[in-house]
Design a protein around this motif. Sequence first.
Motif, PDB file in Angstrom:
ATOM      1  N   GLY A 123       8.102   1.744  -3.639  1.00 16.44           N
ATOM      2  CA  GLY A 123       7.055   0.783  -3.971  1.00 16.44           C
ATOM      3  C   GLY A 123       5.795   1.496  -4.401  1.00 16.44           C
ATOM      4  N   THR A 124       4.668   0.869  -4.203  1.00 15.49           N
ATOM      5  CA  THR A 124       3.392   1.388  -4.691  1.00 15.49           C
ATOM      6  C   THR A 124       2.811   2.439  -3.746  1.00 15.49           C
ATOM      7  N   TRP A 125       2.525   3.598  -4.288  1.00 19.39           N
ATOM      8  CA  TRP A 125       1.840   4.687  -3.595  1.00 19.39           C
ATOM      9  C   TRP A 125       0.554   4.992  -4.354  1.00 19.39           C
ATOM     10  N   ALA A 142      -6.936   8.425  -7.525  1.00 17.26           N
ATOM     11  CA  ALA A 142      -7.496   7.560  -8.561  1.00 17.26           C
ATOM     12  C   ALA A 142      -6.517   6.521  -9.093  1.00 17.26           C
ATOM     13  N   GLU A 143      -5.206   6.776  -8.981  1.00 13.34           N
ATOM     14  CA  GLU A 143      -4.225   5.905  -9.610  1.00 13.34           C
ATOM     15  C   GLU A 143      -3.226   5.411  -8.574  1.00 13.34           C
ATOM     16  N   THR A 144      -2.331   4.556  -9.027  1.00 15.01           N
ATOM     17  CA  THR A 144      -1.170   4.170  -8.225  1.00 15.01           C
ATOM     18  C   THR A 144       0.082   4.414  -9.053  1.00 15.01           C
ATOM     19  N   ARG A 164       0.356   7.288   1.033  1.00 19.28           N
ATOM     20  CA  ARG A 164       0.474   5.896   1.449  1.00 19.28           C
ATOM     21  C   ARG A 164       0.462   5.843   2.968  1.00 19.28           C
ATOM     22  N   GLU A 165       0.078   4.661   3.479  1.00 15.17           N
ATOM     23  CA  GLU A 165       0.128   4.447   4.914  1.00 15.17           C
ATOM     24  C   GLU A 165       1.563   4.068   5.304  1.00 15.17           C
ATOM     25  N   LEU A 177       0.793   9.267   5.052  1.00 19.06           N
ATOM     26  CA  LEU A 177       1.747  10.242   4.557  1.00 19.06           C
ATOM     27  C   LEU A 177       1.270  10.745   3.197  1.00 19.06           C
ATOM     28  N   THR A 178       1.222  12.063   3.021  1.00 21.35           N
ATOM     29  CA  THR A 178       0.807  12.670   1.759  1.00 21.35           C
ATOM     30  C   THR A 178       1.881  13.647   1.312  1.00 21.35           C
ATOM     31  N   ILE A 179       2.227  13.600   0.041  1.00 22.90           N
ATOM     32  CA  ILE A 179       3.232  14.499  -0.524  1.00 22.90           C
ATOM     33  C   ILE A 179       2.666  15.142  -1.781  1.00 22.90           C
ATOM     34  N   ARG A 180       2.722  16.452  -1.839  1.00 21.59           N
ATOM     35  CA  ARG A 180       2.409  17.176  -3.074  1.00 21.59           C
ATOM     36  C   ARG A 180       3.710  17.720  -3.658  1.00 21.59           C
ATOM     37  N   ALA A 181       3.913  17.476  -4.943  1.00 27.37           N
ATOM     38  CA  ALA A 181       5.078  18.015  -5.644  1.00 27.37           C
ATOM     39  C   ALA A 181       4.597  18.953  -6.733  1.00 27.37           C
ATOM     40  N   ARG A 182       5.048  20.183  -6.691  1.00 26.33           N
ATOM     41  CA  ARG A 182       4.686  21.183  -7.694  1.00 26.33           C
ATOM     42  C   ARG A 182       5.885  21.392  -8.610  1.00 26.33           C
ATOM     43  N   ASP A 183       5.627  21.390  -9.910  1.00 30.81           N
ATOM     44  CA  ASP A 183       6.727  21.442 -10.891  1.00 30.81           C
ATOM     45  C   ASP A 183       6.263  22.258 -12.093  1.00 30.81           C
TER      46      ASP A 183
END
Length: 622
Positions: free
Chosen positions: A34-36, A57-59, A86-87, A146-152
């Motif tokens: 869903g929306t994050w 800044a975005e979703t 997201r919570e 909950l926070t997720i960083r994805a490096r690519d």
Amino acid sequence: MTPASSTSVRRPAGPRPEYPRPQFRRERWLSLNGTWRFQRDPSDSGLERGLLGADFAETIVVPFAPESELSGIGDPDFCEAVWYAREIAVPDEWPADGRVLLHCQAIDHDATVWLDGREVGRHRGGHTSFTLDLTDALAGRRTGTLTIRARDSRDAPQPRGKQSTHYANSGCHYTRTTGIWQPVWLEWVPASHLARPRITPDVARGEFELDVPVRHGRRGMTVRALLLDEPAAPAAASPIDADEAPADASMTPRLRLRVPADRVRLWEPGAPHLYGVRFELRGPDGALVDALDSYAGLRSIAIDGQRVLINGRPVFQRLVLDQGYWPDGLMTAPSEAALVADIELGLAAGFNGARVHQKIAEERYLYHADRLGYLVWGEFADWGASGAGPAGDNQRPTPTWIAQWVEAVERDYSHPSIVGWCPLNETHQFIHDRFTVLDDVTTALFLATKGIDRTRPVIDASGYSHRVAATDVWDSHDYSQDPEVFADRMAGLERGEPFANTGANSGEARPGAPDYSLPYADQPYFCSEFGGIWWVPPHLRGDGDDGWGYGDRVADEEEWYARAAGLTRVLDQNPLMFGYCWTQLTDVFGEQNGIYRFDRSAKLDPDRVRAIFDHPAAYEDS
């Protein structure tokens, strides 16, 4: 020690709401699709700039990558890192005495996860699943951020499959996928709980061998497996047979689950019988501690000389190359129905299976392949590991290739639809400074796969470089468009000299370069890529670029049928050929060589297509 309860089942809403892991089902789970909140981090400086804990800044709509339209972002430009937040709220009905797990089915490529600013884990691998325990970070609370960083990285060596390292799609390199691109969910488990079982069918004995890991087990606990009457409704079924074994923190109990002789039904194309299986963990007093529901198929795969046998008989493998891309979701299926549709389209065209090409299929695809009797070769997103792929010299294989592939084989081991493993595709050993490293990686991947799975054939590399003398299967890729030329190239199999991809016939020979492959040693052989006929119906052609396919575009639809039939008869009338793989199921962006259009609409007569591929094969009479 509170067992799962059917009263705790939640019916999630939003995108891709189905339970992501059908062969390992629990009742207490919560979809996080869903929306994050979302933040781009173009230069991967976000941690230094304080993005952890910041307002984004975005979703974005998870599980769709930001490059896709379905994400709500639709930006195909390069971005070294992206952030999600997201919570989460643990449902009140989940008992407080268990563990809360976070499951991420695929995040591309290097993921770090925080809960309320506390790091809870990392995972590297854009196509493989991982699980993190959030319990300690929650510290008794039921909510958190909950926070997720994805490096690519564009340049770092990584298994990226068909993802382009150029801005635009080019040739058979497609729009990139960054960040979360498969489902994310929470799950409750008891403090002592079952992990993913390994299910090994034993057709000769009419049994299943079951390895059932227990996490945080206690002395006196036992693991029990029950075979259920009706896989469509396991909760209402009664047990047929049962077995049990002791469990403690240091053991993975092994059980043998017998199928009564009058209930034995094999899994195979056209008759894919599945048995419901329930696994239980019970305490010293016999009380239920944990339970999960699964299923299994009773089928065997064996190599007999140059033949690959399924349930003791030669089944000709009529495979189609399935890239697993969609116009709006890219590598992510837009819906459950889309996954099912691709299998049904393959079956309708006369195929009995697929190479899911250069990606690891999501588990719900494999579930439907199991259910529909569709053969699958499990493949890795390794393309370019030799330095000749989309990232050029930067794409050197590293230990992460091996680690990620092992994760994939372990995860998907129990699916009866998977009939072979293919860790590498089109590797090239003509580049001297990589020759030893790539040979080592090829050998390591092959041996690791054989060590995990003794029941399926493994091909060391599909097409080009067969560098493991003991590889179970040999193959080649040949896109000759003239059936007579194709027949001449394939005729050597009868003499024990099958067609092999070399620098000379691929146009990539270099002075002094080694041969691609070691000598053929009478293994089972198939042409695992052929066809790829370029066809765009006139009413769909634009004024400019009409894409590409192999060879010259056919003049009309009739020429397509004639050429496809001519090429296919070369293979299915060869009694030594155990199968083939036709390129491909659908068009993909500018690659206009599919049987169906990219949007899955028809571009050929389905009955005439089926007549070409669903054709009696000489191998099945051998």
